[in-house]
Design an enzyme around this catalytic site. Structure first.
Site, PDB file in Angstrom:
ATOM      1  N   ALA A 163      -9.352   5.075   5.468  1.00 54.88           N
ATOM      2  CA  ALA A 163      -9.144   6.217   6.375  1.00 54.88           C
ATOM      3  C   ALA A 163     -10.400   7.050   6.619  1.00 54.88           C
ATOM      4  O   ALA A 163     -11.155   7.347   5.704  1.00 54.88           O
ATOM      5  CB  ALA A 163      -8.037   7.147   5.881  1.00 54.88           C
TER       6      ALA A 163
ATOM      7  N   ASN B  94      -8.822   1.244  10.725  1.00 56.71           N
ATOM      8  CA  ASN B  94      -7.834   1.026  11.783  1.00 56.71           C
ATOM      9  C   ASN B  94      -8.235   1.745  13.064  1.00 56.71           C
ATOM     10  O   ASN B  94      -8.637   1.123  14.039  1.00 56.71           O
ATOM     11  CB  ASN B  94      -6.438   1.486  11.324  1.00 56.71           C
ATOM     12  CG  ASN B  94      -5.370   1.226  12.375  1.00 56.71           C
ATOM     13  OD1 ASN B  94      -5.565   0.402  13.264  1.00 56.71           O
ATOM     14  ND2 ASN B  94      -4.266   1.916  12.300  1.00 56.71           N
ATOM     15  N   THR B  95      -8.177   3.096  13.046  1.00 58.04           N
ATOM     16  CA  THR B  95      -8.402   3.851  14.277  1.00 58.04           C
ATOM     17  C   THR B  95      -9.731   3.491  14.945  1.00 58.04           C
ATOM     18  O   THR B  95      -9.792   3.349  16.171  1.00 58.04           O
ATOM     19  CB  THR B  95      -8.366   5.364  13.973  1.00 58.04           C
ATOM     20  OG1 THR B  95      -7.118   5.663  13.368  1.00 58.04           O
ATOM     21  CG2 THR B  95      -8.514   6.181  15.240  1.00 58.04           C
TER      22      THR B  95
ATOM     23  N   LYS C 293       0.877  -1.175   0.000  1.00 61.76           N
ATOM     24  CA  LYS C 293       0.000   0.000   0.000  1.00 61.76           C
ATOM     25  C   LYS C 293       0.912   1.222   0.000  1.00 61.76           C
ATOM     26  O   LYS C 293       1.669   1.437   0.955  1.00 61.76           O
ATOM     27  CB  LYS C 293      -0.887   0.002   1.239  1.00 61.76           C
ATOM     28  CG  LYS C 293      -1.696   1.283   1.396  1.00 61.76           C
ATOM     29  CD  LYS C 293      -2.532   1.254   2.670  1.00 61.76           C
ATOM     30  CE  LYS C 293      -2.731   2.642   3.219  1.00 61.76           C
ATOM     31  NZ  LYS C 293      -3.407   2.654   4.510  1.00 61.76           N
TER      32      LYS C 293
END
Lengths: 364, 260
Positions: free
Chosen positions: B184, B206-207, B97
């Site tokens: 994101a 992710n977060t 990526k």
């Protein structure tokens, strides 16, 4: 325009008045703001902010977890030399102090590197006093070549260099730098630095600009808390970090929050900066600059460091010695200052884990 | 009929990709992968340390997972290329990526440098997935350069703000012939579901998982939301109407088909 011009054009008397005028409503508005501005930062640092400390701490914690996760980066300082031509009244390396002076040979640097690397650390911060003849840029570059075998990233906290000097360090594999301005208020700076090249306030203030322009990856700034009004110094430090982030967007900007410690010479700080003040400062920084790194050194005692972990700190030192070559040889000199937290890397890592945080050893 | 996503010759049954940063402990990673059903995990090469034993993040990536190293920390195409080559040399496979960021305030990716890195790495046989600021022209350049998938952001990384770039992503989904993976900014399972309902090929999170009070529970929720959104897309949602259907249509007097 460098940060010198930015600071010159900032009305510090107005900032001091804003601290007094700020209300708790201003603080709450700053906490709710999506993109806090200078006025919000002033409110967060104000006495009114101190009355909303818990709310600030909660917001700072949320933002830190959001942007950095539950992870803390570990590093350790390596003092390469303590020769110094400056006469900073608060520093153990002051040229007039009768201490044992030395500089590590490259063999000694390697021995220290082996010792530090065996703890698992991959990030190292090199320090020297200001002695351009002995602790020269070439000497630092030579040290970096030795250290590159052991560490993933190397940073420096040394005297200010010109841009060519930073470019030379970058070429040698050093891509991070920290520069404590010590005191941002120029009038207060001069009497604390009565002699030596460090008296040149502007050359020091613009060092981070030069490192950024040279292509450094990480640049850190900080005021030494206890030398002047902490709120004004904190405000100036935040402005400095914010300026660097805007002027050099590709650079990772961080802020250190050092409080002055006892050292050879027995200088007594003029200003008391309490634990509550420190918490307010860290939280205000985090809210004003959500993505900036915040570094907390072993100047602070273990219990306090353990608690500050949650409030915005992203990087901590471990296994610290402020003596020149204190690890491999077992020799020790008085060091630049007395540390408060002498825990090893393994002890610090265990503390992070017990608090639900991941110790990060390698991040480059 | 099985619904699979093929990228770089690999067939995926899960359309949720997982990030590996920000966890309180890397030991959570296997449980997050299992609960979410994700088959692809991205790992920052800057965090990989083969010498670190159990501290090495790769020690926690399930063997069955597809590893997608990312070039986090790269500021130029050249740095991204160097990091990708390092990852391959370290045995991380051919997927990469590309993440090139020159903006530390919002962490918005640099599409120009990403195109350059894609050209080089695709020619070297990498399966390149491009993290990018949503932009159709840049997406086309990435596809021309050999990108196997394009990964527009939903909102600035780490913000959990949701699908703020909805219109741009929608256009890219319509116009580009490679899988579009929304990467994101996705903060909630409902937002991941929304991206899938729009026709995104997959979502990377992710977060939102790592910063949840219960990361494993949140991972499971995301897995289900992504699957639900995909099913809805396949089922073809009915048209949305601004107006309720009038019981006495204005054209009813015409009789026949025009007035139903």
């Amino acid at each position: 325009m460098s940060f010198y011009d930015v600071l010159k054009s900032t009305d510090m008397a107005a900032a001091a008045s804003a601290f007094e005028a700020a209300t708790e409503a201003d603080v709450l508005r700053a906490l709710a703001s999506e993109r806090p501005n200078r006025a919000d930062f002033l409110a967060l640092l104000s006495p009114a902010g101190a009355r909303q400390l818990e709310a600030m701490a909660r917001r700072a914690h949320e933002l830190t977890v959001q942007h950095f996760g539950r992870a803390i980066h570990l590093f350790t300082p390596l003092y390469l030399a303590n020769h110094c031509v400056n006469r900073c009244v608060y520093c153990g390396f002051n040229t007039h102090h009768d201490i044992y002076r030395r500089q590590l040979s490259l063999e000694e640097v390697e021995a220290e590197a082996r010792c530090i690397a065996s703890t698992g650390l991959k990030h190292i911060l090199l320090l020297t006093g200001e002695a351009p003849k002995t602790s020269s840029v070439e000497y630092m570059a030579d040290c970096a070549r030795v250290l590159a075998k052991y560490f993933a990233s190397i940073s420096v906290e040394v005297y200010p260099l010109d841009q060519a000097g930073y470019a030379r360090l970058l070429e040698a594999g050093i891509d991070g730098m920290t520069m404590f301005q010590e005191v941002y208020d120029e009038a207060a700076y001069l009497p604390l630095h009565p002699g030596g090249p460090k008296r040149d306030y502007r050359f020091r203030l613009e060092a981070p600009d030069r490192a950024c322009a040279a292509g450094f990856r990480q640049v850190g700034v900080g005021a030494l808390l206890g030398l002047h009004d902490w709120r004004l110094e904190a405000f100036s430090t935040g402005l400095h970090a914010d300026y660097l982030q805007s002027a050099y967007p590709s650079v990772e900007v961080s802020v250190s929050v050092p409080r002055i410690r006892p050292q050879t010479g027995g200088f007594q700080p003029k200003v008391e900066v309490t634990d509550r003040d420190l918490v307010q400062y860290i939280a205000a920084l985090r809210i004003f600059m959500p993505r900036a790194g915040v570094t907390l050194s072993s100047r602070e005692r273990p219990g306090l460091r353990d608690n500050l972990l949650r409030l915005g700190v992203t990087r901590m030192s471990a296994g610290v010695s402020t003596s020149v070559g204190g690890r491999a040889s077992g020799q020790s000199d008085p060091g630049q200052f007395e540390i408060s937290d002498d825990r090893s890397v393994a002890e610090m890592a265990a503390m992070f884990t017990s608090q639900g945080y991941q110790p990060v050893y390698k991040d480059w | 009929m099985s619904d699979t996503l093929t990228i770089g010759g690999r067939e995926l049954t899960s359309r949720l990709f997982i990030g590996s940063g920000k966890y309180s402990s890397n030991t959570l990673i296997p449980a997050v992968m299992e609960a979410s059903g994700a088959q692809v995990i991205t790992v920052a090469v800057r965090r990989v340390d083969p010498e670190a034993g159990q501290e090495n993040i790769l020690a926690h990536v399930p063997k069955s997972a597809i590893l997608m190293p990312n070039t986090s920390g790269a500021r130029t195409a050249q740095e991204a290329v160097r990091i990708a080559r390092l990852a391959r040399a370290a045995g991380c496979g051919d997927w990469v990526k590309i993440e090139v960021i020159n903006d530390n305030r919002y962490l918005l990716p640099d599409n120009f440098e990403t195109v350059k890195a894609t050209e080089i790495l695709a020619a070297e046989g990498f399966t390149v997935l491009c993290y990018m600021s949503p932009d159709l022209a840049a997406g086309r350049r990435m596809v021309e350069a050999g990108a196997a998938a394009v990964m527009p952001l939903g909102a600035p990384i780490g913000t959990n703000r949701g699908l703020k770039t909805r219109e741009m992503v929608r256009i890219m989904i319509e116009e580009l012939d490679v899988p579009i993976v929304v990467d994101a900014g996705i903060g909630r399972p409902s937002e991941a579901c929304e991206a899938m309902e729009m026709g995104a090929a997959a979502v990377l999170v992710n977060t939102a998982v790592a910063s949840a009070a219960d990361p494993v529970g949140m991972a499971r929720a995301f897995g289900r939301a992504v699957a639900a959104g995909r099913e809805a897309w396949l089922a073809g949602p009915g048209a949305v109407s601004e107006l309720a259907r009038a019981s006495s249509p204005l054209t009813g007097f015409l009789g026949g088909i025009s007035g139903e």
